[in-house]
Design an enzyme around this catalytic site. Sequence first.
Site, PDB file in Angstrom:
ATOM      1  N   HIS A  70       0.828  -1.217   0.000  1.00 43.53           N
ATOM      2  CA  HIS A  70       0.000   0.000   0.000  1.00 43.53           C
ATOM      3  C   HIS A  70       0.860   1.264   0.000  1.00 43.53           C
ATOM      4  O   HIS A  70       0.435   2.297   0.488  1.00 43.53           O
ATOM      5  CB  HIS A  70      -0.947   0.048   1.209  1.00 43.53           C
ATOM      6  CG  HIS A  70      -1.653  -1.242   1.477  1.00 43.53           C
ATOM      7  ND1 HIS A  70      -2.859  -1.558   0.875  1.00 43.53           N
ATOM      8  CD2 HIS A  70      -1.323  -2.309   2.241  1.00 43.53           C
ATOM      9  CE1 HIS A  70      -3.237  -2.767   1.287  1.00 43.53           C
ATOM     10  NE2 HIS A  70      -2.320  -3.253   2.104  1.00 43.53           N
TER      11      HIS A  70
ATOM     12  N   SER B  41      14.677  21.894 -16.127  1.00 37.90           N
ATOM     13  CA  SER B  41      13.472  22.701 -16.334  1.00 37.90           C
ATOM     14  C   SER B  41      13.876  24.008 -17.000  1.00 37.90           C
ATOM     15  O   SER B  41      14.960  24.528 -16.741  1.00 37.90           O
ATOM     16  CB  SER B  41      12.813  22.981 -14.982  1.00 37.90           C
ATOM     17  OG  SER B  41      12.008  24.135 -15.058  1.00 37.90           O
TER      18      SER B  41
ATOM     19  N   LYS C 195      15.947  22.094 -10.855  1.00 36.99           N
ATOM     20  CA  LYS C 195      15.293  20.841 -11.214  1.00 36.99           C
ATOM     21  C   LYS C 195      16.182  19.858 -11.969  1.00 36.99           C
ATOM     22  O   LYS C 195      16.975  20.226 -12.813  1.00 36.99           O
ATOM     23  CB  LYS C 195      14.063  21.134 -12.102  1.00 36.99           C
ATOM     24  CG  LYS C 195      12.872  21.620 -11.336  1.00 36.99           C
ATOM     25  CD  LYS C 195      12.392  20.565 -10.363  1.00 36.99           C
ATOM     26  CE  LYS C 195      10.913  20.570 -10.170  1.00 36.99           C
ATOM     27  NZ  LYS C 195      10.080  20.117 -11.199  1.00 36.99           N
TER      28      LYS C 195
ATOM     29  N   GLU D 266       9.449   8.751 -16.775  1.00 35.25           N
ATOM     30  CA  GLU D 266       8.071   9.219 -17.003  1.00 35.25           C
ATOM     31  C   GLU D 266       7.610   8.897 -18.427  1.00 35.25           C
ATOM     32  O   GLU D 266       6.463   8.518 -18.650  1.00 35.25           O
ATOM     33  CB  GLU D 266       7.977  10.724 -16.734  1.00 35.25           C
ATOM     34  CG  GLU D 266       8.093  11.048 -15.253  1.00 35.25           C
ATOM     35  CD  GLU D 266       8.261  12.535 -14.962  1.00 35.25           C
ATOM     36  OE1 GLU D 266       8.050  13.358 -15.883  1.00 35.25           O
ATOM     37  OE2 GLU D 266       8.605  12.877 -13.817  1.00 35.25           O
TER      38      GLU D 266
END
Length: 459
Positions: A156, A277, A283, A290
């Site tokens: 979980h 970024s 970043k 992704e």
Amino acid sequence: MAQLWGGRFTKETDQLVYNFNASISFDQKFYKEDMEGSMAHVKMLAAVGILTEDERDQILEGLQGILADVESGKLEITSEYEDIHSFVEANLIDRIGDAGKKLHTGRSRNDQVALDMKLYTRKEIENLKGLVKELLQVLHQLMKEHIDTFMPGFTHLQKAQPITLAHHFGAYMEMFKRDYSRLCDIYDRMNYCPLGSGALAGTTYPLDREMTAQLLGFAGPTLNSMDSVSDRDYVIELLSAMSTIMMHLSRFSEEIIIWNSNEYRFVELDDAYSTGSSIMPQKKNPDIAELVRGKTGRVYGALMQMLTTMKGIPLAYNKDMQEDKEFTFDAIDTVKGCLALFTGMIKTMTVNKKAMEQSAKNGFTNATDAADYLVGKGVPFRDAHGIVGQLVLYCIEKNISLDDMTLEEYQKISPVFEEDIYEAISLETCVEKRETIGAPSHSSMEQVIAINEEYLKTL
Ligand code: ARG
């Protein structure tokens, strides 16, 4: 508009119809397989006496010339032909004249395209197997390196019990081993040659189908000509196996994204596999992971498309089946890209062992072992579960972990606790006591790694 079938027509095809019908923009992808198939066909036609040896040699030379010119860029495959089959035949006739007109004897584009698609996907299955193998090798290496790297195991997405990173990687190792074996299964099942099935009902020529099957590396000829020209099961199976590969890559990517996040810092992706970024200078984003996760939808889409395309088609060939190509080609290229990049990404990422171990210590991942300790001292499990629940509550209030409690604090909650509790709930003990095969202890992981070592030698 060069067409193979103009004879019975009195009018030119409408331009829009021509464009809608044409497949050259995408079936040119298997130009090589198309010519390989033709070469085998021609050799067989000569062997059974349908072509003379001279005609065979002229055609073979012509086809080899076309192939060489396409590969070198001298001959361009253009949309002036309806499909790759027309392109090859028209060019052959241009080159060698009348002998070229005999190439299509005893053949239909239906068995031809069925063959081309099989040859193409069969080759790509081999490429996919190679890429899965590389991923397995990298995972194997990582398992060997991280046999003693402790981390929390989750259920979980909540810390559950301590494991090692080798154990975690080992779970993916098993998934990709199954993926590899699925690709092998598909290969074996599809590896029968449809050439010689004609349009649907075989041909009246004495074709030697065994010979063409053998020349093209198939286990034998297919056994029903109707099925041969209308079977795309192997495309669906491949798309399904590739969807499963993507599902595995996507789950793994999701974990890497979490592990690489500022909150976790379990791993750090290499600069070469990260992006920045345009606005936020601090970043470093896990875009590759992704994208792999995102591209999964694209491959699932191809599977759904193909299942849906096939579901209402009566026997035998229907033009719907031309739709077997674009999404499948895209899916194959997508999966190959994802496998290669994913492998590079995990190979180059650095593991923050300290952060992983600290996280395992802080999350009460040893609570089950504390309960088992009490059971060992004669406390019934349900009571032990309750006692450890109280310990956890106490620790949460004081913002400490079970290992930080003093013996007095333990004994206030239950007098059964003794000095040996610390040893019993150490990370090492929690992991090392789990020593059945498949569990995370050093010895059971070594056993699995040895099995995998042998397995990898067989690929
Ligand atoms: N381009 C077609 C395909 O991909 C080739 C087969 C054409 N056969 C036919 N009967 N029109 O399926």
